[in-house]
Design an enzyme around this catalytic site. Structure first.
Site, PDB file in Angstrom:
ATOM      1  N   GLY A  54       4.686   3.547  -1.423  1.00  0.00           N
ATOM      2  CA  GLY A  54       3.335   2.927  -0.931  1.00  0.00           C
ATOM      3  C   GLY A  54       2.612   3.645  -1.828  1.00  0.00           C
ATOM      4  N   CYS A  55       2.570   5.141  -1.809  1.00  0.00           N
ATOM      5  CA  CYS A  55       1.513   6.021  -2.531  1.00  0.00           C
ATOM      6  C   CYS A  55       1.578   5.768  -4.161  1.00  0.00           C
ATOM      7  CB  CYS A  55       1.869   7.446  -2.098  1.00  0.00           C
ATOM      8  SG  CYS A  55       1.917   7.603  -0.294  1.00  0.00           S
ATOM      9  N   GLY A  63       7.370   7.474  -0.225  1.00  0.00           N
ATOM     10  CA  GLY A  63       6.423   7.442  -1.412  1.00  0.00           C
ATOM     11  C   GLY A  63       6.069   6.317  -2.020  1.00  0.00           C
ATOM     12  N   LYS A  73       2.923  -5.656   0.202  1.00  0.00           N
ATOM     13  CA  LYS A  73       4.169  -5.222  -0.275  1.00  0.00           C
ATOM     14  C   LYS A  73       5.167  -5.792   0.885  1.00  0.00           C
ATOM     15  CE  LYS A  73       2.296  -1.300   0.673  1.00  0.00           C
ATOM     16  NZ  LYS A  73       1.872   0.040   0.622  1.00  0.00           N
ATOM     17  N   THR A 117      13.377   5.988  -0.568  1.00  0.00           N
ATOM     18  CA  THR A 117      12.051   5.540  -0.698  1.00  0.00           C
ATOM     19  C   THR A 117      11.085   6.058  -0.181  1.00  0.00           C
ATOM     20  OG1 THR A 117      12.755   4.324   1.579  1.00  0.00           O
ATOM     21  CG2 THR A 117      13.469   3.255  -0.428  1.00  0.00           C
TER      22      THR A 117
END
Length: 380
Positions: A199-200, A197, A162, A195
């Protein structure tokens, strides 16, 4: 059949990340979310105030409980809590019972607010989880802490890297299935503080889409779009890094289609037609009287446009269907002998469109808009 997605992760009391973001994502994408909670946090948009780890035996008991009864089609692992839990979960998931189940591991180390969510021993134990994962999804700081891209690829660990922590206004995300099997996506950075969360959400979206039968690359591409749409739809809650707007994502651009999204109808009197659709309760989102064009949005996001026919014998009505796999869809239709007047091509407003007609001669547009479907520059 509904895809059954097991989430092994920590709880975020603020609802922006962790189990709460995972459940929202799985549900919005049409899956059934099951959970094995590894930690309970007191957390909001400005930080993590307290963490209570769930004992390893209880984490394993949750996994056994749901899998033995409901079954599982994909697994997402997030905040793991402790080294002992990481090693025990990795050992369990390495068994034959889970051999055919896609596993997406998000190596959570630090919350968006900066709070530490994994100590050194836990990070060291991530190695066992990466070995059994189908895909590991680190951000740039996590990638460095895990030894770097080249070191991980040498060990045959597939990565979705990412790029949100990189510099500049362009974000580059990269899928590395092997040294010479890579694909990268580049997108403009979305200017928002909300922003928490991301990645989850991304890892859960990938797991859900893979659980529904998509390949890794297609799942990653559509999961990226889901995250970006959720960022656009963030409700602006809290005094810090707020949650994204999972609830505001329309999945038209993520689904394979066909999804009916838009109809354009003829209008001989622009002012009268525009007033009519506003009176019905629709929200006008484009107003271009010089072109005779207006667009209106219903409460569920579907739109209708008015426009005079360009040519006298041209059908006044055009029906729009969207699909995330537009090119493949058109190729399949053409292979059946269906006549497609225009195969998919990029339009100036950001959509990719194909054109054909039904047996009566009505105009049909097959398209893929992605982010531009709901957040175009021409929207009022």
């Amino acid at each position: 059949m509904t895809a059954r997605i097991l989430i092994i992760a920590g709880s975020d009391s603020g609802g922006g990340a962790g189990i709460q973001a995972d459940i929202k994502t799985v549900t919005m994408l049409g899956g059934h979310a099951m959970t094995a909670i590894t930690a309970v946090t007191a957390q909001n948009t400005v930080g993590v105030q307290a963490v209570h780890l769930v004992p390893t035996d209880m984490v394993l008991a949750q996994i056994d409980s749901v899998v033995s009864d409901i079954g599982v089609d994909a697994i997402k692992i997030g905040m793991i809590g402790s080294a002992a839990t990481a090693l025990a979960v990795a050992d369990l998931l390495a068994s034959d019972q889970f051999r055919a189940v896609p596993i997406v591991f998000d190596p959570v180390m630090v919350a968006t607010s900066g709070a530490t969510l994994a100590d050194a021993q836990t990070i060291a134990a991530f190695d066992a989880l990466m070995r059994i994962a189908t895909l590991t999804t680190p951000n740039l700081p996590e990638l460095a802490a895990l030894g770097g891209r080249e070191a991980l690829l040498r060990r045959n660990i597939a990565l979705f890297i990412k790029g949100g922590h990189g510099d500049g206004d362009t974000i580059i995300d990269r899928l590395d299935l092997a040294f010479y099997q890579s694909v990268a996506w580049s997108s403009e950075r979305i200017a928002t503080l909300h922003t928490h969360g991301t990645g989850c959400t991304l890892a859960s979206a990938i797991a859900t889409l893979m659980g529904q039968g998509l390949g890794v690359q297609d799942a990653c591409e559509r999961a990226r779009l889901f995250v970006r749409l959720a960022l656009h739809g963030a409700p602006g809650l809290g005094g810090g890094h707020g949650p994204m707007g999972h609830q505001n994502v329309r999945n038209d651009g993520v689904l394979t289609g066909p999804v009916l999204n838009q109809i354009t109808v003829g209008a001989s009197d622009y002012a009268a037609s525009a007033a009519f659709y506003r009176a019905l309760g629709l929200t006008q989102i484009v107003d271009s009287p010089s072109n005779g064009y207006a667009r209106f949005e219903a409460a569920n996001g579907v739109t209708i446009s008015i426009h005079p026919a360009a040519v006298a014998d041209e059908p006044a009505t055009t029906v729009y269907f969207e699909s995330a796999r537009l090119q493949h869809w058109c190729d399949e239709l053409a292979a059946t002998g269906m006549v497609i007047d225009q195969m998919p091509c990029a339009e100036s407003w950001g959509w990719s469109e194909a054109r054909l007609r039904d047996p009566h001669g009505n105009s049909i547009c097959l398209y893929h808009a992605g982010e531009n479907r709901r957040y175009p520059p021409w929207r009022i």
